[in-house]
Structures are given as C-alpha cells and as structure tokens.
Design a protein around this motif. Structure first.
Motif, PDB file in Angstrom:
ATOM      1  N   UNK A   1      -3.093   6.578  -3.927  1.00 42.66           N
ATOM      2  CA  UNK A   1      -2.586   5.358  -4.566  1.00 42.66           C
ATOM      3  C   UNK A   1      -2.395   4.245  -3.552  1.00 42.66           C
ATOM      4  N   UNK A   2      -2.023   4.570  -2.308  1.00 33.02           N
ATOM      5  CA  UNK A   2      -1.796   3.556  -1.276  1.00 33.02           C
ATOM      6  C   UNK A   2      -3.059   3.327  -0.447  1.00 33.02           C
ATOM      7  N   UNK A   3      -3.602   4.402   0.057  1.00 38.08           N
ATOM      8  CA  UNK A   3      -4.736   4.289   0.975  1.00 38.08           C
ATOM      9  C   UNK A   3      -6.043   4.298   0.197  1.00 38.08           C
ATOM     10  N   UNK A   4      -7.115   4.037   0.941  1.00 40.47           N
ATOM     11  CA  UNK A   4      -8.425   3.963   0.323  1.00 40.47           C
ATOM     12  C   UNK A   4      -9.041   5.357   0.244  1.00 40.47           C
TER      13      UNK A   4
ATOM     14  N   UNK B   1      -6.867  -1.551   4.148  1.00 39.02           N
ATOM     15  CA  UNK B   1      -7.376  -1.526   2.785  1.00 39.02           C
ATOM     16  C   UNK B   1      -7.786  -2.921   2.315  1.00 39.02           C
TER      17      UNK B   1
ATOM     18  N   UNK C   1      -1.369   3.610  11.365  1.00 38.50           N
ATOM     19  CA  UNK C   1      -2.621   3.961  10.691  1.00 38.50           C
ATOM     20  C   UNK C   1      -3.057   2.933   9.649  1.00 38.50           C
TER      21      UNK C   1
END
Ligand code: SF4
Lengths: 158, 167
Positions: free
Chosen positions: A130-133, B88, B122
């Motif tokens: 949900x947060x990262x790709x 992102x 990160x």
C-alpha cells in the motif's frame, strides 16, 4: 490488580486464549494467542461493543523470540473504553488471521503491515503493498533490512 | 539652425534619449520572462505550509510577478518542488518536468527536496537533482518566507542574465 471483565469473558469462551495481561495508568493490555485472535476479537466486539479498530500495527523485536508482535487498539465509541491486544508471532510462521470481516478498516492497516513488516494476513482479499511500489523487494521496517539499502525506481542507487 | 545642419546625428541622439531605450533583445526577453513566471507547485510535504504563507498576501509572491499557479505543467514556467520526494513519486516528478514547455526552471524548496533532508532512508530521494536539473536551491527545514523570496529573487536574477531561446 484484578482481571478486567474482558479478560474473564475471553477466558471463559477460550480458556487458552489469554497468555498474559497488564494494566498501567489505565491502559489495559491483553496478550493473546495469535491463532485465536479471531475468537478474541469476536468476543470483544459482540459482548463488549468494541466497535472501532483504532490502530493495527506490528513491532519487530529482533533477536527476541517470538520475533514479531501484532498490536491492536480497540475503542468502544459509546462508553469510550479502550483495550490493547497483543499477539506474538514467530518468524517462521509470520502470519495471522485478517480482521477484515470485523472491521473494514483492517484492510488498509493490514496491507501496511504486510508492506513494511511482511506479516501475512490469512483471509485478506487484497493483500498487496500500500505504501511502497510493487517493484520493491523485502520489507523495510524489519530490523534486518539493511539501513543503507536503496531500491529507487529511477536515478542513482545511493 | 546652423547647429542642426552641422551635426544631425548628435541632435537625433539628444532628442531620442528621453523617449527610447536601447538594450539587447536577450535582456528584454529576460526582463519579460522573470516578471511573468507561471508556477507549478509540486507540494508533497510540510514545506507546503511555508510555501502557502509565502504565496499568500502576507508575503505576497505577486509583488515579484510570480503569483499565478498553473496546475497544468504545460502552462507553467517554473516548478517549485516543495517537500519530501519519495522514490515512489520520483517518476511522476520527472514526467511532470518533461511535460513543461521550454523555457522552464526548477526551484528546490527546502532541505528534503534539495538533499533528502532528515530522511536518509529506503523511501526518500536524496535530492531531486538526481532526477531533474535544479536552478535554485532554498535551504531550511522549512525555509522561512524571507528565504523563499530570496530564492525567487535569485531565480529572477538568473533568468535576467541567461541566454534566451526565442525562435
Ligand atoms: S525540509 Fe523539513 S519542513 Fe520541508 S518537507 Fe522536509 S521535513 Fe518538511
């Protein structure tokens, strides 16, 4: 310090569910068996009216065993009662039942915990980051994720 | 009368000097462009608050001819990158930069956009200049409005003095 009513009721329904409990400054905490989290939550919701899941998160206690600890915060909106429930998970079995059927908000909370800690939620219908790709590998809030490891989508590595 | 006949050019210079200004075309373009900046605010984090207070009437970006926010990159001259840029969102920032028509400028607003700020982790891009070219960096976490105005003046100075494509 006497056992609080939620504790007694859960013990009555599932004698092995509660492993430990404590209460400090009015914050009441139950530590329960992770495999029985669904029964525990059912009792809390149906019998005690904990109708809101305020937060669901995880802690990595590496190198302790069991390594992970799930933390749930419940609120009874009407009586304002609050209860914290914790459940410990072994690294080799980092999975726990989803609470989506009780609290729709658990959907996003659980996706977040999956994304950052890599805990699997059984019964979750859409368990993806949900947060990262999607391209990201690993779970960055695990204590053994290297502090300097970068996985950019573009640009230099570091 | 006899003077006029003697030196016609001198007289012309004298009579024109109060009505006409000579300059280089480049300078003229720079002057026009620096006072008509349409901006694209790419606001992602807490620095945005400071950007808002600078843009509003208290500090008033409009005094400097840079008040008009365009939320289409095609119509913008300068992109303000305000706040933390995560890995992102990085491809989005790059796309938006590429969608802007020339001439275009980039302002990196605050510590996060300039170098990652407090977030060496990160998730965070360590400075947007790893992705797109930057013209002006504004320091601070967040920068005070005075610093932002100073950054804007620096950008205008840069625009005034640079070589302009105009054909
Ligand atoms: S530089 Fe500071 S104020 Fe600005 S976005 Fe980063 S953390 Fe927030």
């Amino acid at each position: 310090m006497s056992k609080f009513p939620e504790h007694i009721a859960i013990e009555k329904a599932n004698p092995t569910a509660v492993l430990d409990w404590h209460e400090r400054f009015g914050d009441r905490t139950l530590i329960v068996e992770a495999k029985q989290i669904v029964e525990v939550v059912r009792t809390l919701k149906d019998a005690f009216g904990y109708d809101m899941l305020v937060d669901l998160t995880c802690v990595d206690y590496l190198p302790r065993r069991p390594r992970f600890e799930m933390v749930y915060h419940f609120l009874n909106v009407e009586s304002k009662a609050r209860l914290r429930v914790k459940a410990q998970l072994e690294e080799s079995h980092a999975r726990v039942a989803s609470l989506m059927e009780f609290y729709p908000i658990a959907d996003w909370f659980e996706r977040e915990v999956w994304d950052l800690f890599g805990i699997k939620f059984e019964g979750h219908t859409n368990l993806k980051r949900i947060m990262l790709y999607e391209e990201f590998e690993g779970h960055p809030l695990r204590k053994d994720y290297p502090k300097t490891k970068r996985q950019p989508l573009m640009g230099p590595q570091n | 009368m006899s003077e006029l006949i003697q030196s016609p050019t001198m007289d012309m210079t004298r009579s024109l000097s109060s009505n006409v200004m000579t300059t280089r075309f480049d300078k003229l373009l720079g002057w026009a462009r620096k006072y008509s900046l349409f901006q694209y605010p790419f606001v992602t984090a807490c620095c945005g608050m400071e950007f808002m207070s600078t843009a509003c009437s208290h500090y008033d970006l409009d005094r400097f001819g840079a008040a008009f926010p365009r939320f289409s990159p095609r119509q913008a001259d300068v992109i303000w990158v305000v706040g933390t840029i995560s890995h992102k969102i990085a491809p989005v920032l790059k796309t938006i930069y590429e969608q802007m028509a020339d001439p275009k400028w980039v302002v990196s607003f605050g510590a996060c956009a300039s170098c990652g700020g407090p977030y060496d982790n990160y998730a965070t891009v360590q400075g947007i200049d790893t992705i797109i070219p930057v013209d002006v960096y504004i320091a601070g976490c967040p920068p005070r409005p005075e610093a932002v105005l100073d950054g804007l003046l620096k950008l205008q100075e840069l625009i005034q003095n640079q070589k302009h494509e105009w054909k």
